[in-house]
Design an enzyme around this catalytic site. Structure first.
Site, mmCIF file in Angstrom:
data_model
loop_
_atom_site.group_PDB
_atom_site.id
_atom_site.type_symbol
_atom_site.label_atom_id
_atom_site.label_comp_id
_atom_site.label_asym_id
_atom_site.label_seq_id
_atom_site.Cartn_x
_atom_site.Cartn_y
_atom_site.Cartn_z
ATOM 1 N N ASP A 154 25.962 15.886 -1.051
ATOM 2 C CA ASP A 154 25.689 16.178 -2.404
ATOM 3 C C ASP A 154 24.848 15.143 -2.899
ATOM 4 O O ASP A 154 24.586 15.047 -4.065
ATOM 5 C CB ASP A 154 26.810 16.427 -3.151
ATOM 6 N N HIS A 172 0.931 5.095 12.226
ATOM 7 C CA HIS A 172 1.905 5.307 11.161
ATOM 8 C C HIS A 172 3.313 4.902 11.691
ATOM 9 O O HIS A 172 4.115 5.695 10.992
ATOM 10 C CB HIS A 172 1.844 6.870 10.641
ATOM 11 N N ASP A 186 1.008 -2.199 6.392
ATOM 12 C CA ASP A 186 0.373 -1.236 5.341
ATOM 13 C C ASP A 186 1.311 -0.736 4.164
ATOM 14 O O ASP A 186 2.315 -0.171 4.571
ATOM 15 C CB ASP A 186 -0.136 -0.158 6.244
ATOM 16 N N ASP A 233 -3.264 1.089 -1.876
ATOM 17 C CA ASP A 233 -2.990 1.175 -0.522
ATOM 18 C C ASP A 233 -3.802 0.128 0.283
ATOM 19 O O ASP A 233 -5.113 0.243 0.323
ATOM 20 C CB ASP A 233 -3.714 2.730 -0.141
ATOM 21 N N HIS A 260 -9.102 6.647 13.885
ATOM 22 C CA HIS A 260 -9.085 7.204 12.405
ATOM 23 C C HIS A 260 -10.289 6.990 11.751
ATOM 24 O O HIS A 260 -11.419 6.211 11.954
ATOM 25 C CB HIS A 260 -7.642 6.795 11.953
ATOM 26 N N HIS A 270 -10.615 7.313 2.592
ATOM 27 C CA HIS A 270 -10.017 8.498 2.160
ATOM 28 C C HIS A 270 -9.884 8.252 0.560
ATOM 29 O O HIS A 270 -9.993 7.134 0.005
ATOM 30 C CB HIS A 270 -8.554 8.706 2.684
ATOM 31 N N HIS A 324 -3.156 9.919 -0.233
ATOM 32 C CA HIS A 324 -4.302 10.503 0.418
ATOM 33 C C HIS A 324 -4.523 11.630 -0.585
ATOM 34 O O HIS A 324 -4.185 12.693 -0.660
ATOM 35 C CB HIS A 324 -3.915 11.394 1.746
ATOM 36 N N GLU A 370 -10.929 1.030 5.423
ATOM 37 C CA GLU A 370 -9.747 0.517 6.579
ATOM 38 C C GLU A 370 -10.223 0.686 7.689
ATOM 39 O O GLU A 370 -9.323 1.409 8.654
ATOM 40 C CB GLU A 370 -8.472 1.337 6.158
ATOM 41 N N TYR A 430 -6.900 -1.117 17.696
ATOM 42 C CA TYR A 430 -5.681 -1.109 18.357
ATOM 43 C C TYR A 430 -5.798 -0.779 19.844
ATOM 44 O O TYR A 430 -6.240 0.142 20.330
ATOM 45 C CB TYR A 430 -5.212 0.349 17.807
ATOM 46 N N ARG A 442 -5.610 -3.971 11.339
ATOM 47 C CA ARG A 442 -6.251 -3.002 10.219
ATOM 48 C C ARG A 442 -6.209 -3.928 9.260
ATOM 49 O O ARG A 442 -5.397 -4.683 8.676
ATOM 50 C CB ARG A 442 -5.144 -1.910 10.030
ATOM 51 N N GLU A 496 -7.234 -3.300 5.165
ATOM 52 C CA GLU A 496 -7.793 -2.114 4.195
ATOM 53 C C GLU A 496 -7.923 -2.492 2.602
ATOM 54 O O GLU A 496 -6.832 -3.389 2.351
ATOM 55 C CB GLU A 496 -6.689 -0.938 4.232
#
Length: 436
Positions: free
Chosen positions: A40, A241, A258, A269, A348, A352, A359, A382, A386, A404, A406
């Site tokens: 619950d 991710h 990130d 972001d 990628h 965005h 996003h 970004e 990799y 990365r 960004e």
């Protein structure tokens, strides 16, 4: 959430005007529902972004109905003193009108009973079909009911339209209050990334660094992360991710973070990559500088009239040049563009939209062509590299390295503003932040 009745009323007027220009009708915007996590216990509630943008009401259940003639109907949970002891105060029907500007308001329990009459004769129903199954079924029942009573004078909407054509186009270009919220989110996020660099020492665990980041978010007034925080140590940084887990941070590796704070429903972001030992190795720095150079030049290209596709294409070329210099690829830039082998290391997009959602909403193409940027849009920049840990073709010193960088960039009339520039990314500055 800072609720400004005049701001939300102005948004509703603009939406109504745009609906009227498209033939009128009524827009149906469901509120988010509370969802059970287990037994619950519910997940932490977060209002649907469209509903929040239009109403400012941060409560679960119900919906908003916006008419092209300015009529505004809210269905809300009724006041209930006993339940409010457990779960907090509610606006209720009277509050929906007095505080939130509804011309009409009803208890959510009357929704199914009243919805047919509220949609009767609408002409166009602006509703996001396919987004939420429960609402799809509810709207379907209403349409069937109205059609079945056509001989008695009931008039079901003749067409459905996607609210995105109006609402998401409005959300795409940010107003000054929205930009202020994004600046605040960026400010909070900068402190969180600095905390990560300070805390991310050898022997720490990814979840411990995540805790430092999210503590900074809350301490500075953010509502928490705007999306799942990524803290990826060593080879985990090559998983796009990845979510912070219990992997240890190891000397000689890099850590990719990130993370963005949400403030007043708007999220930053930001990605940064730092050396766990406090200093990049020669190979890590070389790869880092390839990404940084591509990122800085991509930001310089953000201006009115530019397109995200053009920025991405130029960024890919720069990254390929860097991959060739690093020994990750061989041949020429054009050859590697043609065979897309660069996607092994950069898979990628570069940008965005950013806003209430990480996003964010808004069309990327208009009439089949990449959309030109206009002042008020906010985008991420970004790029990354990799290198899989098991890539035998890559230089050994780069295997398992993920990088990365960004930032969040506002398009201005003069060009752009980097909203997250205060988060260090120069390699020397990053090393200086890693106090060891």
């Amino acid at each position: 959430m800072t609720f400004d009745p005049s701001l939300h009323a102005a948004r509703r007027r603009e939406i109504a005007a745009r609906m009227a220009a498209e033939g009128g009708g009524v827009m149906l915007l469901p509120a988010a529902e509370e969802k059970l996590r287990n037994a619950d216990a519910e997940y932490l509630f977060r209002q649907d972004s469209d509903h929040a943008y239009v109403t400012g009401l941060d409560e679960p259940s119900g919906c908003a109905l916006l008419y092209a003639d300015g009529r505004y109907v809210l269905f809300v949970r009724p006041r209930d003193p006993e339940k409010e002891i457990w779960t907090g105060r509610r606006a209720g029907v009277e509050g929906a009108k007095a505080a939130y500007g509804a011309t009409e308001a009803y208890p959510v329990g009357e929704l199914d009973q009243r919805l047919p009459a509220l949609l009767d004769g609408a002409g166009t129903l602006w509703f996001s079909l396919g987004r939420e199954a429960t609402w799809d079924v509810r709207v379907g029942r209403v349409l069937c009911d109205l059609r079945s009573r056509a001989r008695a004078g009931a008039r079901a909407p003749l067409r459905m339209a996607d609210p995105a054509l109006v609402l998401h186009e409005l959300r795409l270009v940010k107003s000054e209050p929205e930009v202020r919220a994004l600046r605040k989110a960026a400010e909070i996020t900068a402190e969180a990334h600095l905390a990560a660099m300070r805390d991310g020492q050898p022997g720490r665990r990814e979840y411990q660094v995540q805790a430092e980041i999210e503590y900074a978010f809350r301490r500075r007034g953010g509502t928490g992360p705007g999306y799942g925080t990524i803290v990826a140590a060593g080879p985990n940084a090559t998983i796009l991710h990845y979510r912070a887990s219990d992997a240890p941070l190891k000397d000689g590796e890099v850590c990719l973070v990130d993370a963005g704070a949400e403030y007043d429903f708007y999220t930053a972001d930001v990605s940064r990559t730092f050396p766990i030992s406090g200093s990049f190795t020669k190979a890590q720095r070389a790869a880092y500088e390839v990404v940084l150079d591509a990122q800085v030049k991509a930001i310089e290209e953000v201006k009115p009239g530019a397109t995200l596709d053009a920025i991405h294409d130029a960024t890919v070329r720069r990254l390929i040049e860097g991959m060739l210099a690093l020994g990750l690829l061989r041949g020429t830039v054009d050859e590697r563009l043609a065979d897309k082998s660069y996607r092994k290391y950069y898979m990628h997009r570069t940008s965005h939209w950013l806003g209430m959602d990480v996003h964010d909403v808004g069309a990327y193409f208009l009439d089949g062509r990449p959309r030109p940027l206009v002042p008020g849009m906010v985008v991420t920049i970004e790029p990354g590299l990799y290198v899989p840990p098991d890539d035998a073709a890559a230089p050994e010193a780069l295997r398992g390295v993920g990088i990365r960088i960004e930032d969040d960039v506002l398009v201005t009339a003069e060009g752009h503003e980097n909203l997250t520039a205060s988060t260090p990314k120069d390699p020397d500055e990053v090393e200086a932040c890693c106090v060891r």
